[in-house]
Design an enzyme around this catalytic site. Sequence first.
Site, PDB file in Angstrom:
ATOM      1  N   HIS A 169       0.817  -1.220   0.000  1.00 52.37           N
ATOM      2  CA  HIS A 169       0.000   0.000   0.000  1.00 52.37           C
ATOM      3  C   HIS A 169       0.849   1.268   0.000  1.00 52.37           C
ATOM      4  O   HIS A 169       0.345   2.361  -0.258  1.00 52.37           O
ATOM      5  CB  HIS A 169      -0.929  -0.026   1.218  1.00 52.37           C
ATOM      6  CG  HIS A 169      -2.187   0.770   1.068  1.00 52.37           C
ATOM      7  ND1 HIS A 169      -2.297   1.845   0.205  1.00 52.37           N
ATOM      8  CD2 HIS A 169      -3.392   0.665   1.675  1.00 52.37           C
ATOM      9  CE1 HIS A 169      -3.524   2.356   0.300  1.00 52.37           C
ATOM     10  NE2 HIS A 169      -4.200   1.661   1.189  1.00 52.37           N
ATOM     11  N   ASP A 390     -12.090  -9.585 -15.883  1.00 49.25           N
ATOM     12  CA  ASP A 390     -12.344 -10.870 -16.541  1.00 49.25           C
ATOM     13  C   ASP A 390     -11.083 -11.278 -17.307  1.00 49.25           C
ATOM     14  O   ASP A 390     -10.685 -10.619 -18.263  1.00 49.25           O
ATOM     15  CB  ASP A 390     -13.549 -10.713 -17.485  1.00 49.25           C
ATOM     16  CG  ASP A 390     -13.822 -11.944 -18.318  1.00 49.25           C
ATOM     17  OD1 ASP A 390     -13.119 -12.978 -18.161  1.00 49.25           O
ATOM     18  OD2 ASP A 390     -14.746 -11.883 -19.158  1.00 49.25           O
TER      19      ASP A 390
END
Length: 447
Positions: A169, A390
Amino acid sequence: MAGELATPEDTNVGSVKTLTTTNVKPKKPIGRKECQLVTFDLPYLAFYYNQKLLIYKGCEDFEDVVEKLKDGLALVLEEFYQLAGKLDKDEDGVFKVVYDDDMDGVEVVAAAADELTVEELTAEEGTSKFKELLPYNGILNLEGLQRPLLAVQLTKLKDGLAMGCAFNHAILDGTSTWHFMSSWADICKGATSISVPPFLERTKARNTRVKLNLSKPSDAPEHAKSAANGDAPAPVLREKVFKFSESGIDQIKAKVNAGNPPKPFSTFQSLSAHIWQAITRARELSVQDYTVFTVFADCRKRVEPPMPESYFGNLIQAIFTVTAAGLVLSNPIEFGAGLIRNAIESHNAEAINKRNEEWESNPIIFQYKDAGVNCVAVGSSPRFKVYEVDFGWGSPESVRSGLNNRFDGMVYLYPGKSGGRSIDVEISLEGKTMEKLEKDKEFLMEV
């Protein structure tokens, strides 16, 4: 350039068996690249790796799927090469992210949990089933000095695939995370190039050099505080996902806007006020107790000059608003929505600059849970197109946050799987508070 590190033998951890550990680097040589971390990045050094878990159905030929994902990763890393690098410090003690061709790259683990089904994972309201599917549990971002900045675990399920990712992060926020994930998916589906390359010049947003005396995990406040003893034991948390349908979201928004305010409250402001009020009610605070609402806001369009959406890094700041619990509970819900809106709207380029200057003059590395007293802290965003990630076998059945960086009052918002305006609200609370919240018909929109 995926270098296989053959594991001496299969490793079992609970119901998950590790098969191989691999490192993946950019497919073509890039040479040495360095980029200074900036003021927006540095506060996250003492947070933990940011974990995301995506659950897919199908993916029958697991070995082929793993190779396809690694091949796509090697290509996408040519643009997102910072994720294949390491943290480092220059001679002045200023943190930077560095990539060089001799580095290991991204860690990719292939594993199997042959008895675990997609349905079991999508039905999981908490996080107990996720731990073995995610890399880097309990690993601080500061450890990116020695570890990869991205680790991926691909786990074969009985009828699908779990993709667990751990991102450092200190080098990227949610917007950059999902930009990377969608780019990786596009390449795996056959795209020959990334439609929107990452904007890697993070010093264009801020260029102050800040020296930090941090070099090992024990320097982080989490460890310093626990070593001091006498701390109250950490509360036992429960996590739960509350799924609000499109009609539920519309009802919440209509309720908050029932007074016909001159400027209507947005979906985010309305839902945030709804959550803040319900959690405050469930906590049974005294009327005079303070409660803080915190939102991690994207500043790409707020800074001057504005940065592109493709800016790769952290360009977020925590925005706080505080009031008495009694005011949140006794006033109509638009009171909380108004406080939230005012805090967000006033966080302009001037406010951002002032916050940065204050921090730079006295850099304080906070613990990940320093979000305020009796807080409700909102991260992630229903705007992230997580269900469009996807890789060639359909959209995920479920997208969840991992176990890291959770504390009492942490809330993650995701778009609902059903699409439209539906939103999934993932909440971590103390057990007794969660018990009250999950029975609160007003919160659940069952009244």
